[in-house]
Design an enzyme around this catalytic site. Structure first.
Site, PDB file in Angstrom:
ATOM      1  N   HIS A 148       0.718  -1.234   0.071  1.00 32.22           N
ATOM      2  CA  HIS A 148      -0.001   0.051  -0.132  1.00 32.22           C
ATOM      3  C   HIS A 148       0.730   1.359   0.072  1.00 32.22           C
ATOM      4  O   HIS A 148       0.593   2.044  -0.845  1.00 32.22           O
ATOM      5  CB  HIS A 148      -0.807  -0.136   1.179  1.00 32.22           C
ATOM      6  N   GLU A 149       1.882   1.197   0.847  1.00 33.28           N
ATOM      7  CA  GLU A 149       2.848   2.453   0.917  1.00 33.28           C
ATOM      8  C   GLU A 149       3.839   2.620  -0.173  1.00 33.28           C
ATOM      9  O   GLU A 149       3.905   3.775  -0.542  1.00 33.28           O
ATOM     10  CB  GLU A 149       3.570   2.510   2.230  1.00 33.28           C
TER      11      GLU A 149
ATOM     12  N   HIS B  96       2.048   4.124  -3.153  1.00 23.30           N
ATOM     13  CA  HIS B  96       1.831   5.656  -3.000  1.00 23.30           C
ATOM     14  C   HIS B  96       3.254   6.389  -3.626  1.00 23.30           C
ATOM     15  O   HIS B  96       3.108   6.961  -4.508  1.00 23.30           O
ATOM     16  CB  HIS B  96       1.806   6.115  -1.606  1.00 23.30           C
TER      17      HIS B  96
END
Length: 219
Positions: A26-27, A30
């Site tokens: 998820h990170e 980004h």
């Protein structure tokens, strides 16, 4: 044997990979999307890596999931946020929308991927139970945690991803005023959790996503 009947060691074995991948990828998503739009902050700090150690947050990645696992309840966690310098983006207001959506989209892809793992487990059948059951349990855990993280992060509350998206979609003046509310985001989220509203808010979309994946994959 149901998930609830697993021993503590069994639950850890089932949940650890799905949770680590869910919050790590998820990170990274980004940071990777930010780099495509001109901001290499995450890349320069070595955060565009799938090595979970680079993203681990003592509280969010270790303590909170561990305590929840011991209590046998809802598994939740978070990683250290990947730094994004919006000043470096080519079109900051617009590009932040894509950067914010990258995380939830990564969770969606992972949920589908874990669904494939679960499907493989079922296809292996009873004759390969030793391998099939762990795959089924881990696949379900992966679908669940990624569905929850996706829907949670899409809530229109800053600093969640949904709040970033809303800030990018609003007219400039309204966006600036909305962004001033970011300091209230965490207290608002805690209030929602304490009041017991979070499960009611996330329940329907999480259930819809899970059942959709099951239906698509024929599980």
């Amino acid at each position: 044997m149901s998930m609830d009947e697993l021993t503590l060691v069994g639950r850890i074995a089932v949940w650890i990979l799905p949770v680590i991948f869910a919050i790590t990828v998820h990170e990274v998503a980004h940071g990777w999307v930010a780099s495509q739009f001109g901001d290499n902050t995450a890349k320069s700090l070595g955060r565009l890596t799938l090595n979970p150690i680079s993203h681990m947050d003592l509280v969010g990645t270790v303590i909170v999931p561990g305590v929840l696992l011991l209590l046998g309840g809802f598994i939740f966690g978070w990683a250290k946020p990947v730094p994004v310098n919006w000043h470096n983006l080519k079109n900051p207001k617009r590009d932040m929308i894509y950067v914010a959506l990258a995380g939830p989209f990564a969770n969606l892809l992972m949920a589908i991927g874990w669904g494939v793992v679960m499907k493989i487990g079922y296809m292996m059948g009873a004759q390969n139970e030793y391998f099939a059951i762990p795959l089924i349990y881990m696949g379900y855990a992966g679908i669940f945690i990624n569905s929850v993280l996706m829907m949670l992060n899409l809530l229109p509350i800053l600093p969640l991803d949904g709040g970033r998206v809303l800030a990018g979609l609003l007219p400039m003046r309204a966006s600036i005023e909305f962004s001033k509310l970011e300091r209230l985001g965490f207290p608002i989220l805690v209030f929602i959790i304490v009041m017991g509203w979070l499960s009611k808010i996330l329940g329907p979309p999480v259930y819809f996503l899970q059942t959709s994946i099951f239906k698509i994959l024929g599980i």
